[in-house]
Design a protein around this motif. Structure first.
Motif, PDB file in Angstrom:
ATOM      1  N   HIS A  95       0.825  -1.216   0.000  1.00  0.00           N
ATOM      2  CA  HIS A  95       0.000   0.000   0.000  1.00  0.00           C
ATOM      3  C   HIS A  95       0.856   1.260   0.000  1.00  0.00           C
ATOM      4  CE1 HIS A  95      -3.939  -1.887   0.388  1.00  0.00           C
ATOM      5  NE2 HIS A  95      -3.459  -2.680   1.337  1.00  0.00           N
ATOM      6  N   ASP A  96       1.908   1.297   0.836  1.00  0.00           N
ATOM      7  CA  ASP A  96       2.697   2.530   0.924  1.00  0.00           C
ATOM      8  C   ASP A  96       3.516   2.765  -0.341  1.00  0.00           C
ATOM      9  OD1 ASP A  96       4.566   0.512   1.398  1.00  0.00           O
ATOM     10  OD2 ASP A  96       5.287   1.328   3.301  1.00  0.00           O
ATOM     11  N   HIS A  97       3.934   1.693  -1.005  1.00  0.00           N
ATOM     12  CA  HIS A  97       4.655   1.860  -2.271  1.00  0.00           C
ATOM     13  C   HIS A  97       3.721   2.380  -3.364  1.00  0.00           C
ATOM     14  CE1 HIS A  97       7.475   1.311  -5.484  1.00  0.00           C
ATOM     15  NE2 HIS A  97       6.845   0.274  -6.023  1.00  0.00           N
ATOM     16  N   LEU A  98       2.488   1.877  -3.394  1.00  0.00           N
ATOM     17  CA  LEU A  98       1.502   2.403  -4.337  1.00  0.00           C
ATOM     18  C   LEU A  98       1.303   3.903  -4.122  1.00  0.00           C
ATOM     19  CD1 LEU A  98      -1.212  -0.419  -4.121  1.00  0.00           C
ATOM     20  CD2 LEU A  98       0.226   0.085  -6.102  1.00  0.00           C
ATOM     21  N   ALA A  99       1.237   4.305  -2.855  1.00  0.00           N
ATOM     22  CA  ALA A  99       1.013   5.718  -2.543  1.00  0.00           C
ATOM     23  C   ALA A  99       2.185   6.579  -3.017  1.00  0.00           C
ATOM     24  CB  ALA A  99       0.786   5.891  -1.048  1.00  0.00           C
ATOM     25  N   GLU A 100       3.434   6.117  -2.767  1.00  0.00           N
ATOM     26  CA  GLU A 100       4.575   6.940  -3.155  1.00  0.00           C
ATOM     27  C   GLU A 100       4.737   7.013  -4.673  1.00  0.00           C
ATOM     28  OE1 GLU A 100       8.386   5.518  -1.822  1.00  0.00           O
ATOM     29  OE2 GLU A 100       8.189   3.567  -2.808  1.00  0.00           O
ATOM     30  N   MET A 101       4.184   6.031  -5.385  1.00  0.00           N
ATOM     31  CA  MET A 101       4.236   6.040  -6.849  1.00  0.00           C
ATOM     32  C   MET A 101       2.986   6.689  -7.458  1.00  0.00           C
ATOM     33  SD  MET A 101       7.195   4.674  -7.429  1.00  0.00           S
ATOM     34  CE  MET A 101       7.350   3.981  -9.073  1.00  0.00           C
ATOM     35  N   ASN A 102       2.171   7.307  -6.587  1.00  0.00           N
ATOM     36  CA  ASN A 102       0.984   8.067  -7.012  1.00  0.00           C
ATOM     37  C   ASN A 102      -0.052   7.208  -7.736  1.00  0.00           C
ATOM     38  OD1 ASN A 102       1.931  10.632  -6.012  1.00  0.00           O
ATOM     39  ND2 ASN A 102       3.306  10.721  -7.771  1.00  0.00           N
ATOM     40  N   VAL A 103      -0.196   5.966  -7.287  1.00  0.00           N
ATOM     41  CA  VAL A 103      -1.234   5.098  -7.828  1.00  0.00           C
ATOM     42  C   VAL A 103      -2.570   5.491  -7.196  1.00  0.00           C
ATOM     43  CG1 VAL A 103      -2.073   2.713  -7.982  1.00  0.00           C
ATOM     44  CG2 VAL A 103       0.378   3.216  -8.247  1.00  0.00           C
ATOM     45  N   PRO A 104      -3.617   5.684  -7.970  1.00  0.00           N
ATOM     46  CA  PRO A 104      -4.916   6.080  -7.395  1.00  0.00           C
ATOM     47  C   PRO A 104      -5.452   5.036  -6.419  1.00  0.00           C
ATOM     48  CG  PRO A 104      -4.890   6.408  -9.780  1.00  0.00           C
ATOM     49  CD  PRO A 104      -3.636   5.658  -9.443  1.00  0.00           C
ATOM     50  N   ASN A 105      -6.114   5.499  -5.376  1.00  0.00           N
ATOM     51  CA  ASN A 105      -6.770   4.636  -4.385  1.00  0.00           C
ATOM     52  C   ASN A 105      -5.798   3.614  -3.782  1.00  0.00           C
ATOM     53  OD1 ASN A 105      -9.384   5.833  -4.964  1.00  0.00           O
ATOM     54  ND2 ASN A 105      -9.361   4.621  -6.858  1.00  0.00           N
ATOM     55  N   ALA A 106      -4.614   4.093  -3.425  1.00  0.00           N
ATOM     56  CA  ALA A 106      -3.554   3.186  -2.957  1.00  0.00           C
ATOM     57  C   ALA A 106      -3.965   2.391  -1.728  1.00  0.00           C
ATOM     58  CB  ALA A 106      -2.288   3.984  -2.657  1.00  0.00           C
ATOM     59  N   ALA A 107      -4.800   2.947  -0.869  1.00  0.00           N
ATOM     60  CA  ALA A 107      -5.193   2.255   0.363  1.00  0.00           C
ATOM     61  C   ALA A 107      -6.349   1.288   0.152  1.00  0.00           C
ATOM     62  CB  ALA A 107      -5.579   3.275   1.428  1.00  0.00           C
ATOM     63  N   ASP A 108      -6.948   1.301  -1.016  1.00  0.00           N
ATOM     64  CA  ASP A 108      -8.133   0.483  -1.293  1.00  0.00           C
ATOM     65  C   ASP A 108      -7.718  -0.775  -2.037  1.00  0.00           C
ATOM     66  OD1 ASP A 108     -10.537  -0.631  -1.959  1.00  0.00           O
ATOM     67  OD2 ASP A 108     -11.273   1.085  -3.120  1.00  0.00           O
ATOM     68  N   LYS A 109      -7.732  -1.904  -1.350  1.00  0.00           N
ATOM     69  CA  LYS A 109      -7.330  -3.167  -1.964  1.00  0.00           C
ATOM     70  C   LYS A 109      -8.210  -3.517  -3.152  1.00  0.00           C
ATOM     71  CE  LYS A 109      -6.543  -8.066  -0.873  1.00  0.00           C
ATOM     72  NZ  LYS A 109      -6.408  -9.067   0.214  1.00  0.00           N
ATOM     73  N   SER A 110      -9.508  -3.227  -3.066  1.00  0.00           N
ATOM     74  CA  SER A 110     -10.431  -3.586  -4.133  1.00  0.00           C
ATOM     75  C   SER A 110     -10.146  -2.838  -5.426  1.00  0.00           C
ATOM     76  CB  SER A 110     -11.874  -3.343  -3.700  1.00  0.00           C
ATOM     77  OG  SER A 110     -12.122  -1.953  -3.532  1.00  0.00           O
ATOM     78  N   ALA A 111      -9.389  -1.742  -5.330  1.00  0.00           N
ATOM     79  CA  ALA A 111      -9.063  -0.960  -6.527  1.00  0.00           C
ATOM     80  C   ALA A 111      -7.780  -1.431  -7.198  1.00  0.00           C
ATOM     81  CB  ALA A 111      -8.936   0.516  -6.155  1.00  0.00           C
ATOM     82  N   GLN A 112      -7.102  -2.418  -6.584  1.00  0.00           N
ATOM     83  CA  GLN A 112      -5.815  -2.870  -7.100  1.00  0.00           C
ATOM     84  C   GLN A 112      -5.961  -4.225  -7.801  1.00  0.00           C
ATOM     85  OE1 GLN A 112      -3.786  -0.442  -6.944  1.00  0.00           O
ATOM     86  NE2 GLN A 112      -5.105   0.646  -5.481  1.00  0.00           N
ATOM     87  N   ARG A 113      -4.983  -4.520  -8.640  1.00  0.00           N
ATOM     88  CA  ARG A 113      -4.954  -5.798  -9.345  1.00  0.00           C
ATOM     89  C   ARG A 113      -3.600  -6.448  -9.126  1.00  0.00           C
ATOM     90  NH1 ARG A 113      -3.252  -8.123 -14.139  1.00  0.00           N
ATOM     91  NH2 ARG A 113      -4.694  -9.612 -15.118  1.00  0.00           N
ATOM     92  N   LEU A 114      -3.602  -7.701  -8.704  1.00  0.00           N
ATOM     93  CA  LEU A 114      -2.352  -8.443  -8.522  1.00  0.00           C
ATOM     94  C   LEU A 114      -1.812  -8.857  -9.886  1.00  0.00           C
ATOM     95  CD1 LEU A 114      -0.302  -9.859  -6.659  1.00  0.00           C
ATOM     96  CD2 LEU A 114      -1.882 -11.811  -6.558  1.00  0.00           C
ATOM     97  N   PHE A 115      -0.556  -8.468 -10.165  1.00  0.00           N
ATOM     98  CA  PHE A 115       0.056  -8.872 -11.432  1.00  0.00           C
ATOM     99  C   PHE A 115       1.506  -9.278 -11.191  1.00  0.00           C
ATOM    100  CE2 PHE A 115       1.173  -4.406 -11.129  1.00  0.00           C
ATOM    101  CZ  PHE A 115       2.452  -4.333 -11.676  1.00  0.00           C
ATOM    102  N   PHE A 116       2.070  -9.993 -12.160  1.00  0.00           N
ATOM    103  CA  PHE A 116       3.424 -10.532 -12.030  1.00  0.00           C
ATOM    104  C   PHE A 116       4.221 -10.276 -13.304  1.00  0.00           C
ATOM    105  CE2 PHE A 116       0.695 -12.975  -9.264  1.00  0.00           C
ATOM    106  CZ  PHE A 116       1.436 -13.100  -8.108  1.00  0.00           C
ATOM    107  N   PHE A 117       5.550 -10.329 -13.140  1.00  0.00           N
ATOM    108  CA  PHE A 117       6.452 -10.301 -14.292  1.00  0.00           C
ATOM    109  C   PHE A 117       7.574 -11.309 -14.032  1.00  0.00           C
ATOM    110  CE2 PHE A 117       7.549  -6.874 -11.364  1.00  0.00           C
ATOM    111  CZ  PHE A 117       8.889  -7.087 -11.116  1.00  0.00           C
ATOM    112  N   PHE A 118       8.335 -11.613 -15.083  1.00  0.00           N
ATOM    113  CA  PHE A 118       9.417 -12.602 -15.008  1.00  0.00           C
ATOM    114  C   PHE A 118      10.789 -11.939 -14.980  1.00  0.00           C
ATOM    115  CE2 PHE A 118       6.251 -15.484 -16.956  1.00  0.00           C
ATOM    116  CZ  PHE A 118       6.528 -16.680 -16.304  1.00  0.00           C
ATOM    117  N   LYS A 119      11.740 -12.649 -14.386  1.00  0.00           N
ATOM    118  CA  LYS A 119      13.159 -12.380 -14.578  1.00  0.00           C
ATOM    119  C   LYS A 119      13.815 -13.670 -15.079  1.00  0.00           C
ATOM    120  CE  LYS A 119      13.682  -8.840 -10.957  1.00  0.00           C
ATOM    121  NZ  LYS A 119      14.345  -7.733 -11.644  1.00  0.00           N
TER     122      LYS A 119
END
Length: 303
Positions: A95-119
């Motif tokens: 949540h706090d990383h979303l906020a510092e990156m200016n993602v909207p509704n950072a504190a609202d879990k329902s507004a977020q989407r879990l995603f992944f990437f590879f290395k």
């Protein structure tokens, strides 16, 4: 309590059992204790993790018999897992990383989407020391401390309730992020995850793997990262948006997770991008997670 490490001994990787700060080669442990062979690669232990764990417990319980078999002198930790099958990374998951990156509704879990990437496992994963190379043409290399886990049992379509049963061990990771190469503003997709996240040496790992049995609550561990001695990130894993159970359940619906796969679980606030502060050649990063240890790396020139 014991852990698993892979050490650089005469320029070759040696898988070891770590007990109270001393390192015992797995092959020597098996021979000294007349146990079935313990694999000389930490990676292969996860192919039958319950059996491997039982043998490691026997070796740890009979430590006195290992006297004289420890590796003497200063040691350098390679990445403890040589090498994961897959390296999967959760993006934007605190949540706090979303906020510092200016993602909207950072504190609202329902507004977020879990995603992944590879290395890429063999090119990205490195151990401690002067091991991280500045990506070619990168001017904005950033740091992200992450709790990482190793899969110990094949997983497909898990429920959250059973997910942690498939975790064999935990370690410290740093997701090295080329912020400038990650951006593609003139394209419709706006981001290039391969260029930003998958460069060589982008996944320092270590210094040890701690079996999951010794981590009381992986969702409440302290995490700290410093650059050149200055504290940048200081948080707890309880700040995740989607916890480890949810992450593994989601991943296992997308693909089969196999023993030896590595999952990075996201980073908290304190990265460099919001302040416009980035890494330079020679900078030293120290990343610590409670109950696991400290991983220290240094940035080297591009190659």
């Amino acid at each position: 309590m014991f852990a698993l490490t892979t050490l650089d001994v005469d320029s070759r990787p040696v898988a070891c059992l770590e007990l109270e700060g001393k390192h015992y080669p797995l092959a020597a442990c098996a021979q000294a204790l007349d146990l079935p062979a313990l694999d000389t690669s930490v990676r292969n232990l996860f192919d039958d993790w319950p059996a491997s764990l039982a043998l490691l417990e026997q070796a740890a319980a009979r430590r006195a018999a290992l006297a004289g078999h420890e590796i003497a002198g200063p040691v350098r930790h390679l990445a403890p897992l040589q090498y994961p099958g897959k390296v999967l990374c959760a993006g934007a998951n605190y949540h706090d990383h979303l906020a510092e990156m200016n993602v909207p509704n950072a504190a609202d879990k329902s507004a977020q989407r879990l995603f992944f990437f590879f290395k890429p496992p063999r090119q990205a994963v490195v151990g401690e020391g002067p091991t991280v190379r500045m990506p070619i043409a990168c001017e904005r290399l950033d740091w992200e401390i992450e709790l990482a886990l190793v899969i110990g049992k094949t997983a497909r379509n898990l429920s959250p309730e059973e997910a942690l049963d498939h975790v064999a061990a935990y370690t410290v990771a740093v997701d090295m992020s080329a912020r400038d190469l990650n951006k593609a503003p003139d394209t419709f997709y706006k981001l290039d995850w391969v260029a930003g996240k998958a460069h060589d040496t982008s996944c320092p790992l270590g210094p040890r793997l701690v079996p999951a049995a010794f981590i009381r609550d992986p969702m409440d561990l302290g995490m700290k990262l410093s650059v050149n001695g200055q504290l940048k990130q200081d948080a707890r894993t309880s700040g995740m948006v989607f916890d480890i159970r949810e992450q593994l359940a989601t991943l296992s619906r997308i693909m089969t997770l196999e023993p030896g796969d590595l999952v990075l679980t996201g980073t908290p606030a304190g990265v460099g991008a919001p302040q416009g502060t980035f890494l330079m050649i020679g900078d030293e990063i120290s990343a610590t997670i409670e109950g696991i240890g400290t991983l220290a790396v240094q940035i080297q020139p591009s190659r």
